[in-house]
Design a protein around this motif. Structure first.
Motif, PDB file in Angstrom:
ATOM      1  N   ILE A   1       0.839  -1.199   0.000  1.00  0.00           N
ATOM      2  CA  ILE A   1       0.000   0.000   0.000  1.00  0.00           C
ATOM      3  C   ILE A   1       0.876   1.252   0.000  1.00  0.00           C
ATOM      4  CG2 ILE A   1      -1.604   1.361   1.404  1.00  0.00           C
ATOM      5  CD1 ILE A   1      -2.911  -1.339   2.209  1.00  0.00           C
ATOM      6  N   SER A   2       1.906   1.247   0.814  1.00  0.00           N
ATOM      7  CA  SER A   2       2.817   2.393   0.882  1.00  0.00           C
ATOM      8  C   SER A   2       3.474   2.658  -0.468  1.00  0.00           C
ATOM      9  CB  SER A   2       3.885   2.142   1.944  1.00  0.00           C
ATOM     10  OG  SER A   2       4.827   3.175   1.947  1.00  0.00           O
TER      11      SER A   2
ATOM     12  N   GLU B   1       0.794   4.026  -2.925  1.00  0.00           N
ATOM     13  CA  GLU B   1       0.369   5.387  -2.609  1.00  0.00           C
ATOM     14  C   GLU B   1       1.492   6.393  -2.820  1.00  0.00           C
ATOM     15  OE1 GLU B   1      -1.629   5.370   1.188  1.00  0.00           O
ATOM     16  OE2 GLU B   1      -3.447   4.577   0.248  1.00  0.00           O
ATOM     17  N   THR B   2       2.733   5.973  -2.611  1.00  0.00           N
ATOM     18  CA  THR B   2       3.869   6.856  -2.882  1.00  0.00           C
ATOM     19  C   THR B   2       3.961   7.147  -4.372  1.00  0.00           C
ATOM     20  OG1 THR B   2       5.075   6.059  -0.957  1.00  0.00           O
ATOM     21  CG2 THR B   2       6.374   7.100  -2.698  1.00  0.00           C
TER      22      THR B   2
ATOM     23  N   LYS C   1       1.522   7.055  -6.507  1.00  0.00           N
ATOM     24  CA  LYS C   1       0.376   7.912  -6.831  1.00  0.00           C
ATOM     25  C   LYS C   1       0.650   9.361  -6.414  1.00  0.00           C
ATOM     26  CE  LYS C   1      -4.600   8.269  -6.028  1.00  0.00           C
ATOM     27  NZ  LYS C   1      -5.746   7.683  -5.325  1.00  0.00           N
ATOM     28  N   PHE C   2       1.246   9.543  -5.233  1.00  0.00           N
ATOM     29  CA  PHE C   2       1.580  10.880  -4.745  1.00  0.00           C
ATOM     30  C   PHE C   2       2.499  11.600  -5.733  1.00  0.00           C
ATOM     31  CE2 PHE C   2       4.814  13.485  -2.627  1.00  0.00           C
ATOM     32  CZ  PHE C   2       4.017  14.474  -2.068  1.00  0.00           C
TER      33      PHE C   2
ATOM     34  N   GLN D   1       0.742  12.591  -8.918  1.00  0.00           N
ATOM     35  CA  GLN D   1      -0.086  13.778  -8.709  1.00  0.00           C
ATOM     36  C   GLN D   1       0.767  15.034  -8.614  1.00  0.00           C
ATOM     37  OE1 GLN D   1      -2.185  12.535  -5.171  1.00  0.00           O
ATOM     38  NE2 GLN D   1      -3.889  11.678  -6.336  1.00  0.00           N
TER      39      GLN D   1
END
Length: 80
Positions: A39-40, A43-44, A46-47, A50
């Motif tokens: 997950i980390s 999400e990293t 994805k961050f 963005q």
């Protein structure tokens, strides 16, 4: 805390059991950490996608080129 029944191929179960035992932990803790790591990582990624979208591609590439052009510092060593 909640529970979730996990269907797992026998080969993965045996590998997880072996690795958890070698790490002196439970299979449950092994799975929790593995899921948290995945997950980390996602999400990293994805961050940063963005953040990159906030600036133009050229601007993002220019920043990367600036970082990539610098050599490591003389006293910057790995101590792991």
């Amino acid at each position: 805390m909640s529970s979730y029944a996990l269907r797992l191929p026998e080969s993965l179960k045996l590998a997880a059991k072996r690795i958890a035992a070698a790490d002196d932990t439970t299979m449950n803790q092994f799975f929790v950490v593995a899921i948290a790591e995945k997950i980390s990582a996602m999400e990293t990624a994805k961050f940063f996608e963005q953040r990159a979208a906030l600036v133009g591609v050229g601007e993002a590439q220019a920043a990367w080129d600036k970082v990539g052009a610098n050599a490591a510092l003389a006293d910057d060593t790995w101590t792991g």
